[in-house]
Design an enzyme around this catalytic site. Structure first.
Site, PDB file in Angstrom:
ATOM      1  CB  THR A 121      51.874  44.223  28.011  1.00 13.50           C
ATOM      2  OG1 THR A 121      51.781  43.022  28.781  1.00 13.50           O
ATOM      3  CG2 THR A 121      52.467  43.908  26.654  1.00 13.50           C
ATOM      4  CD  GLU A 148      43.502  36.611  32.018  1.00 17.80           C
ATOM      5  OE1 GLU A 148      42.410  36.053  31.872  1.00 17.80           O
ATOM      6  OE2 GLU A 148      43.720  37.799  31.687  1.00 17.80           O
ATOM      7  CE  LYS A 200      53.128  40.095  27.868  1.00 15.14           C
ATOM      8  NZ  LYS A 200      52.747  38.842  28.478  1.00 15.14           N
ATOM      9  CG  ASN A 204      51.475  37.539  24.584  1.00 14.80           C
ATOM     10  OD1 ASN A 204      51.750  36.388  24.948  1.00 14.80           O
ATOM     11  ND2 ASN A 204      51.015  38.437  25.419  1.00 14.80           N
ATOM     12  CB  CYS A 256      47.696  39.055  26.814  1.00 14.99           C
ATOM     13  SG  CYS A 256      47.727  39.685  28.495  1.00 14.99           S
ATOM     14  CG  ASP A 260      50.171  41.861  24.426  1.00  7.88           C
ATOM     15  OD1 ASP A 260      49.493  42.827  24.807  1.00  7.88           O
ATOM     16  OD2 ASP A 260      50.730  41.071  25.215  1.00  7.88           O
TER      17      ASP A 260
HETATM   18  N1  LIG Z   1      46.151  38.991  32.448  1.00  8.86           N
HETATM   19  C1  LIG Z   1      47.232  38.383  31.987  1.00  8.86           C
HETATM   20  O1  LIG Z   1      47.267  37.150  31.757  1.00  8.86           O
HETATM   21  C2  LIG Z   1      48.501  39.163  31.738  1.00  8.86           C
HETATM   22  C3  LIG Z   1      49.679  38.462  31.457  1.00  8.86           C
HETATM   23  C4  LIG Z   1      50.821  39.172  31.219  1.00  8.86           C
HETATM   24  C5  LIG Z   1      50.809  40.567  31.230  1.00  8.86           C
HETATM   25  N2  LIG Z   1      49.658  41.223  31.471  1.00  8.86           N
HETATM   26  C6  LIG Z   1      49.692  42.697  31.472  1.00  8.86           C
HETATM   27  O2  LIG Z   1      49.693  43.156  32.821  1.00  8.86           O
HETATM   28  C7  LIG Z   1      48.926  44.361  32.954  1.00  8.86           C
HETATM   29  C8  LIG Z   1      47.833  44.151  33.981  1.00  8.86           C
HETATM   30  O3  LIG Z   1      46.979  43.125  33.517  1.00  8.86           O
HETATM   31  P1  LIG Z   1      45.918  42.384  34.459  1.00  8.86           P
HETATM   32  O4  LIG Z   1      45.335  41.286  33.643  1.00  8.86           O
HETATM   33  O5  LIG Z   1      46.542  42.081  35.784  1.00  8.86           O
HETATM   34  O6  LIG Z   1      44.848  43.565  34.630  1.00  8.86           O
HETATM   35  P2  LIG Z   1      43.431  43.495  35.374  1.00  8.86           P
HETATM   36  O7  LIG Z   1      42.485  44.205  34.498  1.00  8.86           O
HETATM   37  O8  LIG Z   1      43.144  42.094  35.812  1.00  8.86           O
HETATM   38  O9  LIG Z   1      43.680  44.346  36.699  1.00  8.86           O
HETATM   39  C9  LIG Z   1      44.040  45.674  36.720  1.00  8.86           C
HETATM   40  C10 LIG Z   1      43.815  46.229  38.124  1.00  8.86           C
HETATM   41  O10 LIG Z   1      44.302  47.575  38.140  1.00  8.86           O
HETATM   42  C11 LIG Z   1      43.357  48.388  38.851  1.00  8.86           C
HETATM   43  N3  LIG Z   1      43.503  49.749  38.393  1.00  8.86           N
HETATM   44  C12 LIG Z   1      43.076  50.295  37.225  1.00  8.86           C
HETATM   45  N4  LIG Z   1      43.463  51.567  37.135  1.00  8.86           N
HETATM   46  C13 LIG Z   1      44.130  51.869  38.288  1.00  8.86           C
HETATM   47  C14 LIG Z   1      44.785  53.023  38.784  1.00  8.86           C
HETATM   48  N5  LIG Z   1      44.821  54.157  38.085  1.00  8.86           N
HETATM   49  N6  LIG Z   1      45.393  52.961  39.993  1.00  8.86           N
HETATM   50  C15 LIG Z   1      45.358  51.797  40.723  1.00  8.86           C
HETATM   51  N7  LIG Z   1      44.766  50.668  40.296  1.00  8.86           N
HETATM   52  C16 LIG Z   1      44.161  50.705  39.095  1.00  8.86           C
HETATM   53  C17 LIG Z   1      42.000  47.760  38.542  1.00  8.86           C
HETATM   54  O11 LIG Z   1      41.044  48.093  39.528  1.00  8.86           O
HETATM   55  C18 LIG Z   1      42.348  46.266  38.526  1.00  8.86           C
HETATM   56  O12 LIG Z   1      42.193  45.688  39.811  1.00  8.86           O
HETATM   57  C19 LIG Z   1      48.431  44.676  31.546  1.00  8.86           C
HETATM   58  O13 LIG Z   1      49.338  45.557  30.939  1.00  8.86           O
HETATM   59  C20 LIG Z   1      48.476  43.337  30.839  1.00  8.86           C
HETATM   60  O14 LIG Z   1      48.636  43.485  29.455  1.00  8.86           O
HETATM   61  C21 LIG Z   1      48.493  40.557  31.763  1.00  8.86           C
END
Ligand SMILES: NC(=O)c1ccc[n+]([C@@H]2O[C@H](COP(=O)([O-])OP(=O)(O)OC[C@H]3O[C@@H](n4cnc5c(N)ncnc54)[C@H](O)[C@@H]3O)[C@@H](O)[C@H]2O)c1
Length: 388
Positions: A121, A148, A200, A204, A256, A260
């Protein structure tokens, strides 16, 4: 045709997308967390949905995880999908996009001629700046809408697919998704990258606003001793309002919705926009609940029944209940949280439910649970519809 795909970040978004795409593509997941990568490659997945294991076992020949960045960037890919965290930076009043910017520099440096897809996001306007800065047009923004606790099934049955950017690349990406998930034509929205980022954040922020609306109705009911359930049922029988997503709670929370909404509020050139008010109101909700509990001197020990936002969820990240906990005064606090063993703010954990029930003068729970039926008289919840 099989695509070769690199997914960066093995969190909720990256892992679910990786497993979905592995049905018909070659997928590499890159994550800096070495332990997560090691475990993944021996079949120990970081998230617990049942379907994950089934997918992993069925398509494991198509998917591998690596933690070495230069190895990850040494291949040619049809798509690089970025699912890195974009946490809200309180000082900068914007998402921290540093890891994404660093990665783009490396992708360009490695001269990888690929289509980059942002699943993270983003602040509105971010992608356009990146495209201009690097003179690189092959960047799409396809925001993720998964929940999630249903991440993989939401990927397989998406509410809609939004893709922002050059139409030719966008169509290529949608074609790949159609091959592995159930997407109807009318649920695909192609637009420019900035509009896509906005979809997005406004989605949210709408959900956060709706949570606040019904919580404010509930605040009013508490103050005036009215039955919130009856009022909500009357209000929501209007089809324009709809009888869904209207159950009062301790506030919106999770990863989120708060961040957001903060980002969107700060994308405005004026401070008194609706979303700033929504953020303040969410805090007010916690204050009102805490005040009710603080003023009752007969309650010495408050038992927090689960820290997660939703029933059966094992994720307590930024749960709304923490805001209430921070506002409770002169109370002993104990917590029963069987699904997450993290040590939260040094709260005293009681793992035996019957001991927990016995020790608590009042049990605070965001979502009611039939396991509390025998101590219903002690329970404080605003879960009037008994649903998530
Ligand atoms: N969680 C949700 O429900 C959801 C829904 C929609 C959008 N998003 C968006 O998606 C994105 C990711 O969210 P998430 O919940 O999957 O995150 P998360 O925190 O669950 O996972 C992030 C992963 O990225 C890895 N990581 C961190 N820095 C890194 C780097 N420099 N290189 C490689 N890997 C790295 C971490 O080890 C971790 O495994 C965010 O921008 C979030 O806002 C999340």
């Amino acid at each position: 045709m099989k695509n070769k795909i690199l997914i960066v970040g093995m969190g909720y978004v990256g892992l679910a997308n990786a497993l979905m795409l592995s049905q018909k593509n070659d997928v590499i997941i890159f994550d800096i967390d070495k332990m997560k990568v090691y475990n993944f490659n021996r079949g120990v997945l970081p998230l617990g949905e049942d379907m994950y294991e089934t997918f992993y076992n069925k398509y494991r020949d198509n998917i591998i995880a690596i933690s070495d960045e230069s190895q990850a960037l040494s291949n040619k890919y049809d798509f690089i999908i970025i699912a890195l965290p974009t946490d809200y930076d309180q000082d900068k009043k914007a998402f921290n996009t540093t890891s994404i910017e660093d990665l783009i520099v490396k992708i360009i440096d490695h001269n990888i001629d690929t289509c980059i897809v942002f699943k993270s996001t983003l602040p509105i306007g971010f992608t356009r700046l990146i495209k201009e800065k690097f003179q690189y047009d092959q960047i799409l923004v396809s925001p993720e809408f998964l929940r999630e606790n249903k991440a993989l099934s939401d990927c397989l049955n998406p509410s809609r697919i939004v893709v922002g950017g050059n139409k030719i690349y966008a169509m290529k990406y949608v074609k790949m998704l159609k091959n592995v998930s159930k997407i109807e034509k009318e649920k695909v929205f192609i637009m420019n990258e900035t509009e896509s980022e906005a979809v997005k954040l406004f989605s949210n922020a709408y959900l956060a606003t709706r949570v606040c609306f019904f919580n404010e109705l509930d605040n009013f009911s508490l103050i005036h001793n009215l039955d919130a359930k009856t009022i909500i049922s009357g209000v929501c029988s209007d089809p324009r309002i709809g009888d869904h997503y209207n159950n009062p709670s301790f506030g919106f929370g999770g990863y989120c919705l708060p961040k957001d909404t903060k980002q969107l509020a700060n994308n405005y050139p004026y401070a008194d926009n609706l979303f700033s008010a929504v953020l303040n109101n969410n805090n007010k909700r916690a204050e009102i609940i805490a005040q009710i509990l603080n003023r009752d001197d007969t309650i010495k020990t408050i038992g927090i029944y689960k820290l997660a936002m939703k029933k059966s969820s094992y994720n307590c990240r930024n749960s709304a209940i923490f805001n209430i906990i921070s506002k409770l005064q002169n109370k002993n606090l104990i917590v029963y949280e069987p699904l997450d063993k993290t040590n939260f703010n040094n709260l005293k954990r009681i793992d035996d439910l019957s001991v927990f029930k016995q020790m608590s003068d009042l049990i605070l729970c965001n979502r009611y649970d039939a396991l509390l039926e025998d101590v219903k008289y002690k329970v404080f919840t605003r879960d009037v519809f008994n649903e998530n």
